[in-house]
Design a protein around this motif. Structure first.
Motif, PDB file in Angstrom:
ATOM      1  N   UNK A   1     -19.363 -19.503 -32.348  1.00 21.54           N
ATOM      2  CA  UNK A   1     -18.231 -20.110 -32.625  1.00 21.54           C
ATOM      3  C   UNK A   1     -17.986 -20.219 -33.824  1.00 21.54           C
ATOM      4  N   UNK A   2     -16.772 -19.761 -34.246  1.00 18.18           N
ATOM      5  CA  UNK A   2     -16.090 -19.666 -35.612  1.00 18.18           C
ATOM      6  C   UNK A   2     -15.003 -20.906 -35.794  1.00 18.18           C
ATOM      7  N   UNK A   3     -15.181 -21.369 -37.036  1.00 17.69           N
ATOM      8  CA  UNK A   3     -13.939 -22.569 -37.281  1.00 17.69           C
ATOM      9  C   UNK A   3     -12.716 -21.903 -37.488  1.00 17.69           C
ATOM     10  N   UNK A   4     -11.878 -22.818 -37.917  1.00 16.15           N
ATOM     11  CA  UNK A   4     -10.526 -22.451 -38.407  1.00 16.15           C
ATOM     12  C   UNK A   4     -10.398 -21.337 -39.459  1.00 16.15           C
ATOM     13  N   UNK A   5     -11.338 -21.771 -40.341  1.00 16.74           N
ATOM     14  CA  UNK A   5     -11.547 -20.811 -41.694  1.00 16.74           C
ATOM     15  C   UNK A   5     -12.366 -19.602 -41.395  1.00 16.74           C
ATOM     16  N   UNK A   6     -12.761 -19.396 -40.293  1.00 11.39           N
ATOM     17  CA  UNK A   6     -13.682 -18.182 -39.946  1.00 11.39           C
ATOM     18  C   UNK A   6     -15.125 -18.152 -40.119  1.00 11.39           C
ATOM     19  N   UNK A   7     -15.640 -19.284 -40.576  1.00 15.00           N
ATOM     20  CA  UNK A   7     -16.949 -19.223 -40.698  1.00 15.00           C
ATOM     21  C   UNK A   7     -17.736 -19.823 -39.381  1.00 15.00           C
ATOM     22  N   UNK A   8     -18.912 -19.332 -39.411  1.00  9.49           N
ATOM     23  CA  UNK A   8     -19.611 -19.590 -38.155  1.00  9.49           C
ATOM     24  C   UNK A   8     -20.035 -20.881 -38.110  1.00  9.49           C
ATOM     25  N   UNK A   9     -19.990 -21.775 -36.958  1.00 13.41           N
ATOM     26  CA  UNK A   9     -20.183 -23.204 -36.946  1.00 13.41           C
ATOM     27  C   UNK A   9     -21.277 -23.310 -35.730  1.00 13.41           C
ATOM     28  N   UNK A  10     -21.924 -22.068 -35.270  1.00 13.19           N
ATOM     29  CA  UNK A  10     -22.810 -22.062 -34.386  1.00 13.19           C
ATOM     30  C   UNK A  10     -22.441 -21.020 -33.106  1.00 13.19           C
ATOM     31  N   UNK A  11     -23.206 -21.228 -31.860  1.00 12.38           N
ATOM     32  CA  UNK A  11     -23.151 -20.448 -31.111  1.00 12.38           C
ATOM     33  C   UNK A  11     -23.247 -20.956 -29.727  1.00 12.38           C
ATOM     34  N   UNK A  12     -22.572 -20.490 -28.658  1.00 13.44           N
ATOM     35  CA  UNK A  12     -22.368 -20.850 -27.103  1.00 13.44           C
ATOM     36  C   UNK A  12     -23.115 -20.062 -26.451  1.00 13.44           C
ATOM     37  N   UNK A  13     -24.164 -20.452 -25.693  1.00 12.31           N
ATOM     38  CA  UNK A  13     -25.040 -19.454 -24.766  1.00 12.31           C
ATOM     39  C   UNK A  13     -24.826 -20.020 -23.283  1.00 12.31           C
ATOM     40  N   UNK A  14     -24.715 -19.078 -22.335  1.00 14.23           N
ATOM     41  CA  UNK A  14     -24.556 -19.416 -21.151  1.00 14.23           C
ATOM     42  C   UNK A  14     -25.657 -18.801 -20.097  1.00 14.23           C
ATOM     43  N   UNK A  15     -26.140 -19.451 -19.393  1.00 14.89           N
ATOM     44  CA  UNK A  15     -27.447 -18.979 -18.617  1.00 14.89           C
ATOM     45  C   UNK A  15     -26.988 -18.841 -16.879  1.00 14.89           C
ATOM     46  N   UNK A  16     -27.097 -17.713 -16.539  1.00 12.26           N
ATOM     47  CA  UNK A  16     -26.987 -17.526 -15.204  1.00 12.26           C
ATOM     48  C   UNK A  16     -28.071 -17.325 -14.428  1.00 12.26           C
TER      49      UNK A  16
END
Length: 761
Positions: free
Chosen positions: A276-291
């Motif tokens: 997950x990147x902010x408007x400035x392009x810096x990483x702000x975390x991650x989204x993980x999906x679990x099937x």
């Protein structure tokens, strides 16, 4: 508005509460202050006043000293009286009253020397009140209850507001908007949102149910601490998709993880992670999906067990004589009929069709460019291609039809009871399935020739021969097509045979050309905006005895198709590297940085290309940083992953890469952003009409802008006029090549250009 982190707010709230409690306790006399500490404080106060008086000794004015003493007494309620006594015993100043009864002078009287010009001038005597504990009631009699209540209320209220605000900010609803969370809660897949420390910021309802943990148990925990394992092994998983997504900054897909918190039943998830990147392009975390694929895994396991049982049963039912028959009649690689068995079936079907006047068709199949597959990928991969094609052919015909391996990469299909129209549909179906297969990682095609008994062949051999001639027409007409043997195909065969004869003549001549040293390299200069020669492109020329120079357009395609481009291409690289080493050693031009060499698709795809180039560089002593390989777009998109791997290996040697004829092929940012490129070469077809065609101008402008955004250099080829060069320079193009500057010239002429160093007119 200034943003304050929840952690800072929480800390400030705790600090406010602590200060409030300490201040209130001190006012109520509940804070223990020892006699020693109070005495130490009084000594420090006395020394401070004495120091101020020492600084005033130089004025020789008792009034000044009395004024200093008066100010000190007024600011300290504990002082009963203060006296300044000169060294001869004379009292210079006295402020305050007498000593209260019962006072302990040894504790309450402090004498401190006063210095003047590094000698003792006198002394300061301070007497303090005798300290006495003050109880609650005594304090209340002297301090306003309103003040105490105000301090208490302010501290508690401030703490409550800060803590309430901090905990509200720590709630998931403050990180993920409510409507977004509601949408995530409707998903069947589990979803986690993690911060940059892999701590859980939000978990949707599906994930909570799948892992049997509540939101309170999940928030703030590291996702990697939930006990993920490798599926069906109970071994801890070391590579987690969200960790890789944070580390690499790109999405990670399809990782399988096991989850077994209670040590009994295991759940299996297919996990995808995306940063997950902010408007400035810096990483702000991650989204993980679990099937959750636990049930699917269980069903697959059941199916595998059932399939295994069926295979065992089938093996038991197969008779020994049938096994022997298969061994005698089948090709061991493809399990198709071998050539002898196929002709036995053909003769029987041909005789029956003639006697009964029924339809019968024969289809010849040949894998296109199979020699190239063997040369590029090796014979093991070639065998896999043959097996893949045989599976497609056998899977596309009926049980009563026959598929045989005719020889090498050729197959033959026998279709009893089918007329030409039906047989052509079968052949087209086979052709399409081969072109879209996924058994091997690269594209393959096949050509088809079709003959029917209705055309009147005198024998089975003649019908196969007609199908083979139709196949020849398909291959010479462009391959990957179906041709029916008829009068039209027969008419096409004669000119095609002439073309084939010419092609074979060129092939034989190419073999001798390499042996006799008939090839040589010409060099076309590449200049910068100032006209300085910064590089060159090496171009192959064939100087055939008795015929002169032969255009590359007449022999490069034939060499590529026949595989002769491999030794020719290696000769070009070796010759170019040798010459490059000589030029750098002679230092003919300080601006000359690189020599570009075109690499053919077959040469680049060869599994030993990297090793062979490394050997050439070592043998010739060439600095790899001065070598540039020119690749075409289409040769890269056929196998982007393989191309990226090879280019990265060569990039480690400091070799640079340029895309040749950019814009004429499959131009796509999808592969451009993955390829370790250095330069884009604008095709001359766009440069030719740059000044007259707005579309070409827009395309060139777009290519230059795109290259700039990807931090790539640009060079335009085919520059033939000063106006074209000026226009390209205005657009931001960095390098130029074309007849306006210089034609490709032999080595000696190019060395003269290098010495001159400047080509602008």
């Amino acid at each position: 508005m200034l943003k304050v982190s929840p952690t800072l707010r929480f800390s400030f709230g705790l600090l406010t509460l602590a200060l409030t409690v300490l201040f209130t306790a001190d006012m109520l006399g509940l804070s223990p202050v020892s006699t020693e500490k109070r005495l130490e404080h009084r000594k420090q106060l006395s020394e401070t006043i004495a120091l101020q008086l020492s600084s005033a000794v130089g004025y020789q004015n008792p009034a000044v000293m009395e004024k200093i003493l008066w100010g000190a007494v007024q600011q300290n309620d504990e002082i009963v009286f203060a006296t300044i006594v000169r060294d001869d015993g004379q009292v210079l100043a006295r402020i305050g009253g007498g000593v209260s009864a019962g006072s302990d002078l040894s504790q309450n009287l402090i004498r401190t020397p006063i210095y003047g010009e590094e000698q003792i001038f006198g002394r300061l005597e301070l007497r303090f009140h005798t300290p006495a504990p003050m109880g609650v009631f005594a304090f209340l009699s002297s301090v306003s209850l309103n003040w105490v209540a105000f301090v208490l209320c302010f501290g508690v209220l401030g703490y409550w507001l800060m803590m309430r605000r901090s905990f509200r900010l720590l709630e998931p609803s403050s990180v993920v908007p409510g409507h977004v969370r509601n949408a995530l809660d409707t998903l069947v897949e589990g979803v986690l949102i993690l911060d940059n420390d892999e701590r859980i910021v939000m978990a949707n309802l599906a994930f909570e149910r799948k892992v049997n943990l509540s939101s309170d148990e999940l928030l703030g925990r590291k996702a990697s601490d939930l006990g993920w394992t490798l599926p069906h092994s109970r071994l801890a998983a070391k590579e987690l998709p969200w960790t890789e997504a944070l580390r690499q900054g790109c999405a990670q897909e399809g990782a399988a993880l096991g989850y077994c918190p209670d040590g009994s039943s295991e759940k299996v998830f297919v996990v995808n992670g995306a940063p997950i990147n902010g408007e400035d392009g810096e990483g702000q975390g991650v989204l993980a999906s679990f099937e959750d694929v636990t049930e699917l895994e269980a069903r697959n396991e059941e199916m595998r067990a059932l399939l295994k049982e069926l295979q065992i049963s089938k093996r038991k039912l197969v008779q020994q004589n049938k096994q022997l028959h298969e061994l005698a009649t089948r090709d061991p690689l493809t399990e198709c009929l071998n050539r002898r068995s196929f002709f036995e079936y053909l003769e029987a079907e041909f005789t029956g069709a003639q006697n009964s006047d029924v339809a019968l068709c024969c289809v010849m199949v040949d894998i296109d460019h199979f020699k190239r597959v063997n040369d590029t990928h090796g014979h093991t991969v070639g065998d896999e291609v043959i097996k893949a094609v045989s599976r497609i052919l056998k899977g596309s015909i009926r049980e009563e039809d026959h598929a045989g391996r005719y020889g090498g990469e050729e197959f033959c299909l026998l279709l009893p009871g089918m007329d030409l129209q039906q047989a052509r549909l079968v052949a087209e179906r086979c052709r399409e399935r081969i072109a879209s297969q996924t058994d091997v990682t690269f594209d393959i095609t096949a050509s088809f020739g079709l003959a029917s008994i209705s055309s009147g062949p005198a024998s089975p051999e003649e019908m196969v021969d007609w199908a083979d001639k139709a196949l020849y027409v398909s291959k010479e007409s462009g391959r990957n097509r179906v041709t029916v043997w008829d009068e039209c195909a027969a008419a096409q065969q004669t000119p095609l045979q002439s073309a084939e004869s010419e092609r074979q003549r060129v092939e034989r001549a190419l073999d001798k050309a390499l042996e006799n040293g008939e090839f040589e390299l010409f060099y076309q200069p590449q200049v910068n905006c100032k006209g300085q020669v910064i590089g060159a492109e090496a171009l192959l020329r064939w100087n055939k005895p008795g015929e002169g120079f032969i255009s590359p357009a007449q022999f490069i395609a034939i060499a590529e198709e026949s595989g002769q481009i491999l030794p020719i291409g290696e000769w070009v690289l070796n010759e170019a590297c040798q010459q490059l080493s000589r030029w750098k050693a002679d230092a003919l031009n300080p601006y000359f940085r690189r020599l570009a060499v075109n690499v053919s698709p077959l040469q680049f795809q060869h599994h030993q290309f990297v090793d062979r180039l490394h050997s050439i560089l070592s043998t010739t002593g060439t600095n790899p940083a001065h070598l540039e390989l020119e690749l075409t777009e289409n040769m890269l998109i056929d196998d982007v992953k393989g191309a990226v791997d090879k280019m990265k290996d060569l990039k480690e040697l400091d070799i640079s890469f340029s895309i040749d004829d950019f814009g004429t092929g499959y131009s796509s940012l999808l592969y451009l952003r993955h390829l370790p490129l250095n330069q884009l070469k604008i095709d001359q077809s766009f440069v030719r009409d740059l000044l007259t065609d707005a579309n070409d101008a827009a395309i060139v402008n777009t290519i230059i802008a795109m290259a700039s955004s990807l931090e790539l250099k640009t060079i335009a080829e085919g520059v033939e006029t000063q106006a074209e060069m000026e226009k390209l320079r205005e657009m931001g193009c960095q390098s130029f090549q074309g007849y306006y500057l210089s034609r490709p010239v032999p080595r000696k002429e190019f060395e003269n250009l290098l010495r001159n160093g400047h080509l602008l007119r």
